[in-house]
Write an enzyme that holds these catalytic residues in place. Sequence first.
Site, PDB file in Angstrom:
ATOM      1  CD  GLU A 233      12.061 109.847  66.148  1.00  0.00           C
ATOM      2  OE1 GLU A 233      12.662 108.760  66.238  1.00  0.00           O
ATOM      3  OE2 GLU A 233      10.955 109.977  65.608  1.00  0.00           O
ATOM      4  CG  ASP A 234      13.998 115.028  66.502  1.00  0.00           C
ATOM      5  OD1 ASP A 234      13.153 114.331  65.914  1.00  0.00           O
ATOM      6  OD2 ASP A 234      13.833 115.471  67.655  1.00  0.00           O
TER       7      ASP A 234
END
Length: 725
Positions: free
Chosen positions: A77-78
Amino acid sequence: MAKGIEELLPKLKKNTSQADLDRIRDAYECAQKAHEGQKRRDGAPFISHPCATASIIAEMGLDTDSIVAGLLHDCIEDTELTYENIKERFGEGVALLVDGVTKLGKIPYSSKEEEQMEDLRKMFLAMAKDIRVILIKLADRLHNMRTISYLPIEKQREKALETMEIYAPIAHRLGMQKIKWELEDLSLQCLDPIGYREIVEGLEAKRSEHEMFLEHIKDKISQRLEEVGIKAKIDGRVKHIYSIYRKMYAQNKNMDEIYDVCAVRVIVDTIADCYNVLGFVHDLYKPIPGRFKDYISTPKPNMYRSLHTTVIGREGIPFEVQIRTFEMHHMAEYGIAAHWKYKAGVTKQDGSENEFAWIRQLLEGQQDTDAEDFIRTIKVDLFADEVFVFTPKGDVINLPAGATPIDFAYAIHSAVGNRMVGAKVGGRIVQLDYQLKNGDIVDILTSKETYGPKRDWLQIVKTGEARNKIKQWFKKECREENIQRGREEFERELRAALLTNAFADEEIKTAVLKRFSFNSLDEMYAGIGYGGVTTTRVLNKIREELSRYNAKQDKLDPEKLITTRKAKTESSGAIIEGVDNCLVKFARCCTPIPGDEIVGFITRGYGVSIHRKDCPNAQSSMRSETEKDRWIQVKWNDGSMSDHYMVGMQISCKSRVGLLADIAMVFSNMKINVHEMTARDLRDGYTVISLMIESTGMEQFELIANRLKRISGVITVSRSLMENR
Ligand code: MN
């Protein structure tokens, strides 16, 4: 090396091999590099969060893959890292876990009424095909809640509400009491800081009082147990804050009025000791009637096992005693996660569905369900036959697995389904037979112009609801069209099945209509048209009725003796009173043609057979008891004069050379088709010629007869009656 991994590694040393420790260190280094430069809100390097998460996972006792995935859980996700990167370096198992956690994080959340929350919780369980995904997500959430004070107030409230409504109940269902309590208390602190502080301060004020109270009880119980030689670990504790909070609200009391905030836990080695301890506790203190619960013989649906009793202590203050074995205790704290600890080393754990057959078995053995409908949730949804999707507004719609956008549209409203022209999933147009996946956001495209479902949708939809609504629409909206379509389909199939004659029989037709509760043929056509009944079913019923009739009546049926011959004469030249569109056939015995007086005989399965009124077969049958009721009035159709009918002709003549040629010439000149011609010599040089010819009727027949009579040697020309056929 950062503080994170230093905290984590010692927790693992005991039960973890060197190879596993190497993988964990590798994952840590990978995550640290990926998150390089990122910071938490509290200013700490981001890597502290995945480390803390992995540490909670390790405490739960989960396997190495889960710990590795915990370290990497925010990478897809990051950071720049992809699923493929993780798969390559740490294996597909880890990649799938990280991917699952990422997907769970994307479920849009907004507070809703209880029913919607329930579906949202189910979706959570259903989306994580592997239960470890949920456990990792719980660990992630727990650490985020522990550090929530660094978020802006609005965000805090949002996260806390979500935790209270989704995560804590899920932890409860999975039997993970310890995490559940902590999540609840952390959430409460955000959601009602004043109420929370009131309890904390109230407890603080009475802390020494509670401590003394608990110490006294512990001493008293342990002294007695020592006397009788039972080894036990005794814990005294004050109940968690949210449970006191709930009690205050439920009973509308303030802090001072809540007495039973203290609880004692006795942990022993064996189940037999549990019951022994119970006896001693009840001997020491007066039990409150109705408060004893045996969750050992009847475990709670979330696998919780213990003996519970509430007794009266000093100064009449009640307190709860829980008695359990060490294994039960571990189960109570870690729930489903305890599975790994107790089974570790026995089999290879992969968290797949089969791994959880034991949970299913365990649950199926429990008929006594808790208020929380755990069994249903776990059994139906964790191993899901269902799919949970969102409307664009964020409402959850629960559908059976394999459901399509059409099912979704009809689940919202029949008007939406009936106006549907297409669907988008996650903003992209999909086929109508697209199979919805958990978490899909579905947008139905509707139109006012093209109104109405398509008939082939019936083959696509998965839910009974959608199917019924579509059928309903066809039934209501286009009856005429349905009748037309149904009739066409039915007649085509009927012909193909060679059952046209059978269905023309009134008795069979009536029986078939009755069988399907149709009041008329049109109703049946409409039913076929909108899909309420299939042609195949109707045809099967016709076959069934036909064989019943044949079995009963076959031998008696004179029509069976008559050879049926396909000719133009099978057209409906005769009208039968009160029956339209009925199959008509002309009897070969008397070959009726227009101009003849005729009667009809209702055959069994082959329509109506037309005879001349003076036909000997007809005459005798009309006198028969069993058959006379089958004779009906018929008359010629006015428009039928141009049709051709088979008619039998008999010529008596005096034999001579060339006679047959002369006769044939007459037919040829008059363009009369001759189907059969036989000549039979009688004695004295006379001959009888029998023919089967085509004629439009009596008028033409007489014309032919007159021409024939002009031939030298022809004596009489007459209709033939074939009594023997
Ligand atoms: Mn996280």
